[in-house]
Design a protein around this motif. Structure first.
Motif, PDB file in Angstrom:
ATOM      1  N   MET A 238      -7.372   1.060 -36.319  1.00 44.96           N
ATOM      2  CA  MET A 238      -6.788   0.561 -35.093  1.00 44.96           C
ATOM      3  C   MET A 238      -7.233  -0.864 -34.870  1.00 44.96           C
ATOM      4  O   MET A 238      -8.376  -1.222 -35.057  1.00 44.96           O
ATOM      5  N   ILE A 239      -6.307  -1.688 -34.419  1.00 49.36           N
ATOM      6  CA  ILE A 239      -6.646  -3.066 -34.114  1.00 49.36           C
ATOM      7  C   ILE A 239      -7.452  -3.091 -32.826  1.00 49.36           C
ATOM      8  O   ILE A 239      -7.180  -2.330 -31.910  1.00 49.36           O
ATOM      9  N   ALA A 240      -8.476  -3.914 -32.758  1.00 52.53           N
ATOM     10  CA  ALA A 240      -9.455  -3.790 -31.685  1.00 52.53           C
ATOM     11  C   ALA A 240      -9.167  -4.669 -30.484  1.00 52.53           C
ATOM     12  O   ALA A 240      -9.601  -4.392 -29.396  1.00 52.53           O
ATOM     13  N   LYS A 241      -8.433  -5.749 -30.633  1.00 52.36           N
ATOM     14  CA  LYS A 241      -8.286  -6.708 -29.555  1.00 52.36           C
ATOM     15  C   LYS A 241      -6.819  -6.851 -29.166  1.00 52.36           C
ATOM     16  O   LYS A 241      -5.942  -6.949 -30.001  1.00 52.36           O
ATOM     17  N   ALA A 242      -6.574  -6.855 -27.854  1.00 50.20           N
ATOM     18  CA  ALA A 242      -5.211  -6.979 -27.367  1.00 50.20           C
ATOM     19  C   ALA A 242      -4.707  -8.400 -27.511  1.00 50.20           C
ATOM     20  O   ALA A 242      -5.451  -9.353 -27.540  1.00 50.20           O
ATOM     21  N   THR A 243      -3.383  -8.535 -27.615  1.00 52.27           N
ATOM     22  CA  THR A 243      -2.740  -9.832 -27.595  1.00 52.27           C
ATOM     23  C   THR A 243      -1.771  -9.869 -26.431  1.00 52.27           C
ATOM     24  O   THR A 243      -1.645  -8.898 -25.686  1.00 52.27           O
ATOM     25  N   THR A 244      -1.066 -10.935 -26.279  1.00 50.67           N
ATOM     26  CA  THR A 244      -0.189 -11.102 -25.123  1.00 50.67           C
ATOM     27  C   THR A 244       1.267 -11.236 -25.520  1.00 50.67           C
ATOM     28  O   THR A 244       2.059 -11.840 -24.819  1.00 50.67           O
ATOM     29  N   ILE A 245       1.628 -10.676 -26.668  1.00 54.73           N
ATOM     30  CA  ILE A 245       3.003 -10.782 -27.130  1.00 54.73           C
ATOM     31  C   ILE A 245       3.851  -9.696 -26.481  1.00 54.73           C
ATOM     32  O   ILE A 245       3.336  -8.689 -26.022  1.00 54.73           O
ATOM     33  N   ALA A 246       5.182  -9.792 -26.484  1.00 51.33           N
ATOM     34  CA  ALA A 246       6.089  -8.853 -25.835  1.00 51.33           C
ATOM     35  C   ALA A 246       6.157  -7.526 -26.561  1.00 51.33           C
ATOM     36  O   ALA A 246       5.555  -7.351 -27.601  1.00 51.33           O
ATOM     37  N   LEU A 247       7.002  -6.585 -26.045  1.00 48.79           N
ATOM     38  CA  LEU A 247       7.026  -5.188 -26.501  1.00 48.79           C
ATOM     39  C   LEU A 247       7.416  -5.026 -27.944  1.00 48.79           C
ATOM     40  O   LEU A 247       8.279  -5.712 -28.449  1.00 48.79           O
ATOM     41  N   ILE A 248       6.790  -4.073 -28.614  1.00 51.81           N
ATOM     42  CA  ILE A 248       7.074  -3.765 -30.016  1.00 51.81           C
ATOM     43  C   ILE A 248       8.485  -3.238 -30.194  1.00 51.81           C
ATOM     44  O   ILE A 248       9.038  -2.632 -29.298  1.00 51.81           O
ATOM     45  N   GLY A 249       9.063  -3.459 -31.362  1.00 48.99           N
ATOM     46  CA  GLY A 249      10.414  -3.020 -31.626  1.00 48.99           C
ATOM     47  C   GLY A 249      10.499  -1.676 -32.301  1.00 48.99           C
ATOM     48  O   GLY A 249      11.529  -1.382 -32.904  1.00 48.99           O
ATOM     49  N   PHE A 250       9.481  -0.857 -32.273  1.00 52.05           N
ATOM     50  CA  PHE A 250       9.522   0.460 -32.906  1.00 52.05           C
ATOM     51  C   PHE A 250      10.563   1.305 -32.200  1.00 52.05           C
ATOM     52  O   PHE A 250      10.543   1.459 -31.003  1.00 52.05           O
ATOM     53  N   ALA A 251      11.494   1.877 -32.978  1.00 48.21           N
ATOM     54  CA  ALA A 251      12.686   2.470 -32.410  1.00 48.21           C
ATOM     55  C   ALA A 251      12.378   3.600 -31.443  1.00 48.21           C
ATOM     56  O   ALA A 251      13.066   3.779 -30.442  1.00 48.21           O
ATOM     57  N   ALA A 252      11.336   4.370 -31.709  1.00 45.24           N
ATOM     58  CA  ALA A 252      11.068   5.539 -30.889  1.00 45.24           C
ATOM     59  C   ALA A 252      10.139   5.256 -29.729  1.00 45.24           C
ATOM     60  O   ALA A 252       9.828   6.134 -28.945  1.00 45.24           O
TER      61      ALA A 252
ATOM     62  N   LYS B  72       1.232  -2.798 -21.638  1.00 46.25           N
ATOM     63  CA  LYS B  72       0.002  -2.033 -21.816  1.00 46.25           C
ATOM     64  C   LYS B  72      -0.052  -1.466 -23.228  1.00 46.25           C
ATOM     65  O   LYS B  72       0.990  -1.281 -23.868  1.00 46.25           O
ATOM     66  N   PRO B  73      -1.248  -1.148 -23.747  1.00 50.81           N
ATOM     67  CA  PRO B  73      -1.334  -0.548 -25.085  1.00 50.81           C
ATOM     68  C   PRO B  73      -0.497   0.719 -25.218  1.00 50.81           C
ATOM     69  O   PRO B  73       0.096   0.978 -26.258  1.00 50.81           O
ATOM     70  N   GLN B  74      -0.439   1.516 -24.141  1.00 46.11           N
ATOM     71  CA  GLN B  74       0.279   2.779 -24.192  1.00 46.11           C
ATOM     72  C   GLN B  74       1.780   2.592 -24.403  1.00 46.11           C
ATOM     73  O   GLN B  74       2.473   3.507 -24.863  1.00 46.11           O
ATOM     74  N   ASP B  75       2.296   1.424 -24.078  1.00 45.16           N
ATOM     75  CA  ASP B  75       3.728   1.179 -24.220  1.00 45.16           C
ATOM     76  C   ASP B  75       4.200   1.313 -25.665  1.00 45.16           C
ATOM     77  O   ASP B  75       5.361   1.623 -25.928  1.00 45.16           O
TER      78      ASP B  75
ATOM     79  N   LYS C 103       7.674  -5.191 -39.352  1.00 46.45           N
ATOM     80  CA  LYS C 103       8.293  -5.988 -38.299  1.00 46.45           C
ATOM     81  C   LYS C 103       7.523  -7.269 -38.002  1.00 46.45           C
ATOM     82  O   LYS C 103       7.967  -8.091 -37.221  1.00 46.45           O
ATOM     83  N   GLY C 104       6.358  -7.414 -38.620  1.00 42.20           N
ATOM     84  CA  GLY C 104       5.512  -8.576 -38.398  1.00 42.20           C
ATOM     85  C   GLY C 104       4.060  -8.163 -38.489  1.00 42.20           C
ATOM     86  O   GLY C 104       3.732  -7.065 -38.947  1.00 42.20           O
ATOM     87  N   GLU C 105       3.168  -9.037 -38.057  1.00 46.16           N
ATOM     88  CA  GLU C 105       1.746  -8.730 -38.076  1.00 46.16           C
ATOM     89  C   GLU C 105       1.402  -7.701 -37.001  1.00 46.16           C
ATOM     90  O   GLU C 105       2.077  -7.584 -35.974  1.00 46.16           O
ATOM     91  N   THR C 106       0.337  -6.956 -37.236  1.00 44.09           N
ATOM     92  CA  THR C 106      -0.104  -5.909 -36.327  1.00 44.09           C
ATOM     93  C   THR C 106      -0.633  -6.500 -35.029  1.00 44.09           C
ATOM     94  O   THR C 106      -1.392  -7.480 -35.038  1.00 44.09           O
ATOM     95  N   VAL C 107      -0.243  -5.879 -33.921  1.00 47.35           N
ATOM     96  CA  VAL C 107      -0.819  -6.220 -32.616  1.00 47.35           C
ATOM     97  C   VAL C 107      -1.113  -4.940 -31.857  1.00 47.35           C
ATOM     98  O   VAL C 107      -0.499  -3.899 -32.109  1.00 47.35           O
ATOM     99  N   TYR C 108      -2.044  -4.986 -30.950  1.00 47.88           N
ATOM    100  CA  TYR C 108      -2.458  -3.824 -30.157  1.00 47.88           C
ATOM    101  C   TYR C 108      -1.567  -3.644 -28.933  1.00 47.88           C
ATOM    102  O   TYR C 108      -1.251  -2.531 -28.530  1.00 47.88           O
ATOM    103  N   VAL C 109      -1.168  -4.742 -28.329  1.00 49.51           N
ATOM    104  CA  VAL C 109      -0.282  -4.727 -27.165  1.00 49.51           C
ATOM    105  C   VAL C 109       0.906  -5.624 -27.473  1.00 49.51           C
ATOM    106  O   VAL C 109       0.734  -6.770 -27.899  1.00 49.51           O
ATOM    107  N   GLY C 110       2.114  -5.112 -27.286  1.00 50.54           N
ATOM    108  CA  GLY C 110       3.292  -5.938 -27.449  1.00 50.54           C
ATOM    109  C   GLY C 110       3.975  -5.760 -28.788  1.00 50.54           C
ATOM    110  O   GLY C 110       3.735  -4.788 -29.511  1.00 50.54           O
ATOM    111  N   ALA C 111       4.822  -6.713 -29.119  1.00 50.10           N
ATOM    112  CA  ALA C 111       5.678  -6.616 -30.298  1.00 50.10           C
ATOM    113  C   ALA C 111       5.123  -7.421 -31.462  1.00 50.10           C
ATOM    114  O   ALA C 111       4.632  -8.527 -31.282  1.00 50.10           O
TER     115      ALA C 111
END
Length: 259
Positions: free
Chosen positions: A1-15, A27-30, A217-225
């Motif tokens: 799991m990635i440890a630090k949050a970022t401030t990028i927008a929502l992930i594009g994972f279809a589900a 939020k991370p839960q999003d 879809k790009g590099e891993t992030v904890y929060v966002g897309a």
């Protein structure tokens, strides 16, 4: 799991569920996906695969000469004993001295027997297939205890963290050795930094296919897309997640460069 949050927008994972539209922001839960659950598969007997003749041996059981601290590029400070490399809490992530493009990688990892906790707190690290920064930047293949341990499916072992759940869960019990065999195709960028071809990865976990030429879809992030930022050949990184109950160990790490 990635440890630090970022401030990028929502992930594009279809589900994934939509991002919260609150004043506090995403939020991370999003970006946690819990259904459908990944089918459990019992793997065959564990076999440690020796490096072939044309391999770059990244860990031979003796020393960390092929690795440095990600933060300051000083000598890696994890523990080597009995032919095994173990995370030393608080010393930070480590990455290879060499940079790579496309490759075949073999890596074996072990969650300690008797581990406690649950979910993402039950053994956690990451294999970053290309490290693009000092922290948890890059493309993460999740390492954690997913043996009878429920968590979000795009965060369990074999997942491309927060992007793609694995096709199966063939994880062995804590205390047993697990293996990753990876085919990594690095992303290609145009001269102006635009993405020409996304990164793709095929992963076998304990001999079972869990990612089948998955395009990231790009590099891993904890929060966002996730998103891409142009880069060239990059180190491979192992994560010190800071879990005090789970000093994760590694052995038999080797790589074959591909065109």
């Amino acid at each position: 799991m990635i440890a630090k949050a970022t401030t990028i927008a929502l992930i594009g994972f279809a589900a994934a569920a939509p991002a919260s539209q609150t004043a506090s922001g995403p939020k991370p839960q999003d970006t946690e996906v819990w259904q459908p659950e990944v089918p459990v598969v019992t793997p065959g007997p564990a076999v440690s695969i020796p490096a072939p003749s044309d391999a770059v041996v990244l860990f031979d059981g003796k020393d960390l000469s092929q690795w440095v601290s990600t933060k300051d590029k000083s000598a890696a400070r994890w523990t080597v004993a009995g032919g095994v490399l173990t995370v030393r809490k608080g010393t930070g992530n480590i990455e290879t001295r060499r940079r790579f493009g496309n490759y075949q990688l073999h890596l074996e990892w072990r969650i300690p027997a008797g581990i406690t906790g649950e979910g993402q707190a039950r053994g956690n690290s990451g294999l970053f297939l290309a490290s693009t920064g000092d922290g948890d930047n890059g493309y993460e293949l999740q390492i954690m205890d997913s043996f009878r341990n429920k968590t979000y499916v795009n965060g369990q072992a074999g997942s491309i963290y927060k992007q793609f759940a694995p096709l199966a869960n063939p994880v062995r019990a804590p205390g047993e050795w697990q293996s990753y065999d990876v085919i990594w195709t690095a992303p290609v960028f145009a001269a102006d930094g635009a993405l020409k071809r996304p990164a793709a990865v095929t992963v076998f976990l304990n001999g079972v296919l869990v990612q089948d030429h998955t395009e990231l879809k790009g590099e891993t992030v904890y929060v966002g897309a996730p998103r891409y930022t142009a880069h060239g050949p990059a180190p491979i990184k192992l994560q010190d997640h800071g879990d005090p109950s789970a000093p994760i160990s590694f052995r038999s790490i080797w790589l074959r460069e591909l065109k």
